[in-house]
Design an enzyme around this catalytic site. Sequence first.
Site, PDB file in Angstrom:
ATOM      1  N   SER A 145       6.639  -0.849  -2.832  1.00 29.63           N
ATOM      2  CA  SER A 145       5.886  -0.209  -1.737  1.00 29.63           C
ATOM      3  C   SER A 145       6.666  -0.322  -0.437  1.00 29.63           C
ATOM      4  O   SER A 145       7.637  -1.080  -0.353  1.00 29.63           O
ATOM      5  CB  SER A 145       4.548  -0.948  -1.594  1.00 29.63           C
ATOM      6  OG  SER A 145       3.940  -0.709  -0.340  1.00 29.63           O
ATOM      7  N   TYR A 158      -1.610  -7.574  -0.274  1.00 30.64           N
ATOM      8  CA  TYR A 158      -0.834  -6.487  -0.885  1.00 30.64           C
ATOM      9  C   TYR A 158       0.637  -6.621  -0.508  1.00 30.64           C
ATOM     10  O   TYR A 158       1.525  -6.524  -1.361  1.00 30.64           O
ATOM     11  CB  TYR A 158      -1.398  -5.157  -0.397  1.00 30.64           C
ATOM     12  CG  TYR A 158      -0.799  -3.924  -0.975  1.00 30.64           C
ATOM     13  CD1 TYR A 158       0.159  -3.187  -0.276  1.00 30.64           C
ATOM     14  CD2 TYR A 158      -1.196  -3.449  -2.214  1.00 30.64           C
ATOM     15  CE1 TYR A 158       0.697  -2.021  -0.792  1.00 30.64           C
ATOM     16  CE2 TYR A 158      -0.664  -2.278  -2.748  1.00 30.64           C
ATOM     17  CZ  TYR A 158       0.272  -1.576  -2.032  1.00 30.64           C
ATOM     18  OH  TYR A 158       0.815  -0.419  -2.547  1.00 30.64           O
TER      19      TYR A 158
HETATM   20  N1  NAD Z   1      -0.529   5.659  -3.021  1.00 31.43           N
HETATM   21  C1  NAD Z   1       0.453   5.173  -2.286  1.00 31.43           C
HETATM   22  O1  NAD Z   1       0.688   5.589  -1.123  1.00 31.43           O
HETATM   23  C2  NAD Z   1       1.332   4.078  -2.829  1.00 31.43           C
HETATM   24  C3  NAD Z   1       2.492   3.767  -2.119  1.00 31.43           C
HETATM   25  C4  NAD Z   1       3.298   2.720  -2.569  1.00 31.43           C
HETATM   26  C5  NAD Z   1       2.987   2.062  -3.738  1.00 31.43           C
HETATM   27  N2  NAD Z   1       1.881   2.406  -4.428  1.00 31.43           N
HETATM   28  C6  NAD Z   1       1.632   1.696  -5.683  1.00 31.43           C
HETATM   29  O2  NAD Z   1       1.716   2.642  -6.745  1.00 31.43           O
HETATM   30  C7  NAD Z   1       0.844   2.233  -7.818  1.00 31.43           C
HETATM   31  C8  NAD Z   1      -0.125   3.345  -8.135  1.00 31.43           C
HETATM   32  O3  NAD Z   1      -0.726   3.721  -6.914  1.00 31.43           O
HETATM   33  P1  NAD Z   1      -1.895   4.822  -6.856  1.00 31.43           P
HETATM   34  O4  NAD Z   1      -1.986   5.232  -5.446  1.00 31.43           O
HETATM   35  O5  NAD Z   1      -1.678   5.845  -7.932  1.00 31.43           O
HETATM   36  O6  NAD Z   1      -3.139   3.878  -7.217  1.00 31.43           O
HETATM   37  P2  NAD Z   1      -4.585   4.202  -7.813  1.00 31.43           P
HETATM   38  O7  NAD Z   1      -5.495   3.163  -7.255  1.00 31.43           O
HETATM   39  O8  NAD Z   1      -4.903   5.634  -7.608  1.00 31.43           O
HETATM   40  O9  NAD Z   1      -4.350   3.920  -9.393  1.00 31.43           O
HETATM   41  C9  NAD Z   1      -4.104   2.613  -9.839  1.00 31.43           C
HETATM   42  C10 NAD Z   1      -4.551   2.553 -11.279  1.00 31.43           C
HETATM   43  O10 NAD Z   1      -4.371   1.206 -11.771  1.00 31.43           O
HETATM   44  C11 NAD Z   1      -5.503   0.864 -12.549  1.00 31.43           C
HETATM   45  N3  NAD Z   1      -5.689  -0.600 -12.575  1.00 31.43           N
HETATM   46  C12 NAD Z   1      -6.086  -1.376 -11.542  1.00 31.43           C
HETATM   47  N4  NAD Z   1      -6.212  -2.646 -11.951  1.00 31.43           N
HETATM   48  C13 NAD Z   1      -5.890  -2.680 -13.278  1.00 31.43           C
HETATM   49  C14 NAD Z   1      -5.846  -3.699 -14.261  1.00 31.43           C
HETATM   50  N5  NAD Z   1      -6.161  -4.969 -13.961  1.00 31.43           N
HETATM   51  N6  NAD Z   1      -5.471  -3.371 -15.515  1.00 31.43           N
HETATM   52  C15 NAD Z   1      -5.156  -2.095 -15.825  1.00 31.43           C
HETATM   53  N7  NAD Z   1      -5.182  -1.072 -14.929  1.00 31.43           N
HETATM   54  C16 NAD Z   1      -5.555  -1.377 -13.670  1.00 31.43           C
HETATM   55  C17 NAD Z   1      -6.672   1.559 -11.856  1.00 31.43           C
HETATM   56  O11 NAD Z   1      -7.767   1.744 -12.731  1.00 31.43           O
HETATM   57  C18 NAD Z   1      -6.044   2.886 -11.440  1.00 31.43           C
HETATM   58  O12 NAD Z   1      -6.212   3.857 -12.445  1.00 31.43           O
HETATM   59  C19 NAD Z   1       0.167   0.953  -7.321  1.00 31.43           C
HETATM   60  O13 NAD Z   1       0.900  -0.168  -7.785  1.00 31.43           O
HETATM   61  C20 NAD Z   1       0.299   1.060  -5.802  1.00 31.43           C
HETATM   62  O14 NAD Z   1       0.276  -0.218  -5.177  1.00 31.43           O
HETATM   63  C21 NAD Z   1       1.024   3.377  -4.015  1.00 31.43           C
HETATM   64  O1  KDG Z   2      -0.955   0.418   4.195  1.00 37.85           O
HETATM   65  C1  KDG Z   2      -1.894   0.705   3.415  1.00 37.85           C
HETATM   66  O2  KDG Z   2      -3.115   0.585   3.690  1.00 37.85           O
HETATM   67  C2  KDG Z   2      -1.572   1.191   2.064  1.00 37.85           C
HETATM   68  O3  KDG Z   2      -2.410   1.767   1.399  1.00 37.85           O
HETATM   69  C3  KDG Z   2      -0.168   1.007   1.571  1.00 37.85           C
HETATM   70  C4  KDG Z   2       0.177   2.168   0.657  1.00 37.85           C
HETATM   71  O4  KDG Z   2      -0.651   2.173  -0.481  1.00 37.85           O
HETATM   72  C5  KDG Z   2       1.582   2.075   0.156  1.00 37.85           C
HETATM   73  O5  KDG Z   2       1.804   0.897  -0.548  1.00 37.85           O
HETATM   74  C6  KDG Z   2       2.630   2.235   1.238  1.00 37.85           C
HETATM   75  O6  KDG Z   2       3.915   2.214   0.644  1.00 37.85           O
END
Ligand code: NAD
Ligand code: KDG
Length: 264
Positions: A145, A158
């Site tokens: 992230s 986080y």
């Molecule tokens: N959306 C963003 O801007 C962003 C940016 C950087 C990193 N990320 C990371 O990318 C990944 C996916 O992000 P997203 O935005 O698609 O998230 P999201 O919340 O939309 O999806 C996450 C999924 O993980 C599943 N999950 C949660 N806990 C679990 C567990 N204990 N066992 C099995 N499954 C579980 C949830 O049910 C969900 O379907 C995450 O690791 C998030 O931290 C997201």
């Molecule tokens: O900064 C926040 O509140 C976020 O949701 C962080 C994003 O999910 C993401 O990890 C940024 O890279």
Amino acid sequence: MKELFDLSGKVALVTGGTHGIGMACGKALAKAGAKLCVNDIDDAKLESCKAEYAKEGIEVYTINFNVCSEDGVDKGISTIEAEVGPIDILVNNAGIIKRVPILDMPIADFELVLNVDLVAPLILAKRVAPGMIKRRHGKIINMCSMMSVYGRQNVSAYAAAKGGLKLLTANMCCEWAKYGLQINGIGPGYIATEQTAPIRVGGHPFNDLVMTRTPANRWGEPEDVGNASLFLASKAADFVNGQVLYVDGGILANFGYVKGENDI
Ligand SMILES: NC(=O)c1ccc[n+]([C@@H]2O[C@H](COP(=O)([O-])OP(=O)(O)OC[C@H]3O[C@@H](n4cnc5c(N)ncnc54)[C@H](O)[C@@H]3O)[C@@H](O)[C@H]2O)c1
Ligand SMILES: O=C(O)C(=O)C[C@H](O)[C@H](O)CO
């Protein structure tokens, strides 16, 4: 050149791959020929994702287990190995966030975020890596992230988890690269998914911050991250190891700018 990105015959597991970034990674890997497995903790998401994947001609193997449970992961991976095959590509995507000031965050909540976002990728990797080591090949991709390098108020758990995941990725590389494994992270910027919906939709002021911190001047799409996962899962990245590939529209290159300044 095309064969560099051909994943035919490979088995890929994307945790939390039922929507959002995980689904985008799953689609990219499946379209390159991988046999796709996705897990989640939510049965409804596991059921609904099948139709979404099918819209793009992808048959997905779904399985429910909690990535935080060593026993659940062991049973889940054993089931995949028996019913699909040994895992060649592991995308540790499942994750959660809690946006609470440090002083207001219960320790139990802090621990839960650390367990899902940092300990679970370790549990999955420890279960899958031995087979990869035996076969002398494997790809592990840990979803990091912006918070792997930045702090931000209200996301202490986080950031601690994602910062740790960056260095856990490096350490997996240090111990396993010699056996033909490539272990890397992806560092998405701000991506339009369920996780960011609370700070993105309904005219939330956070949008202004994302716009002035993201030179590309847009929220990322899950597919932007899925494309990066295909690169790291492919032969093209066989000498990329221990790195985090940031897919952030330029955030990490940018201190920020005044809205409207020098716009043409
Ligand atoms: N959306 C963003 O801007 C962003 C940016 C950087 C990193 N990320 C990371 O990318 C990944 C996916 O992000 P997203 O935005 O698609 O998230 P999201 O919340 O939309 O999806 C996450 C999924 O993980 C599943 N999950 C949660 N806990 C679990 C567990 N204990 N066992 C099995 N499954 C579980 C949830 O049910 C969900 O379907 C995450 O690791 C998030 O931290 C997201
Ligand atoms: O900064 C926040 O509140 C976020 O949701 C962080 C994003 O999910 C993401 O990890 C940024 O890279």
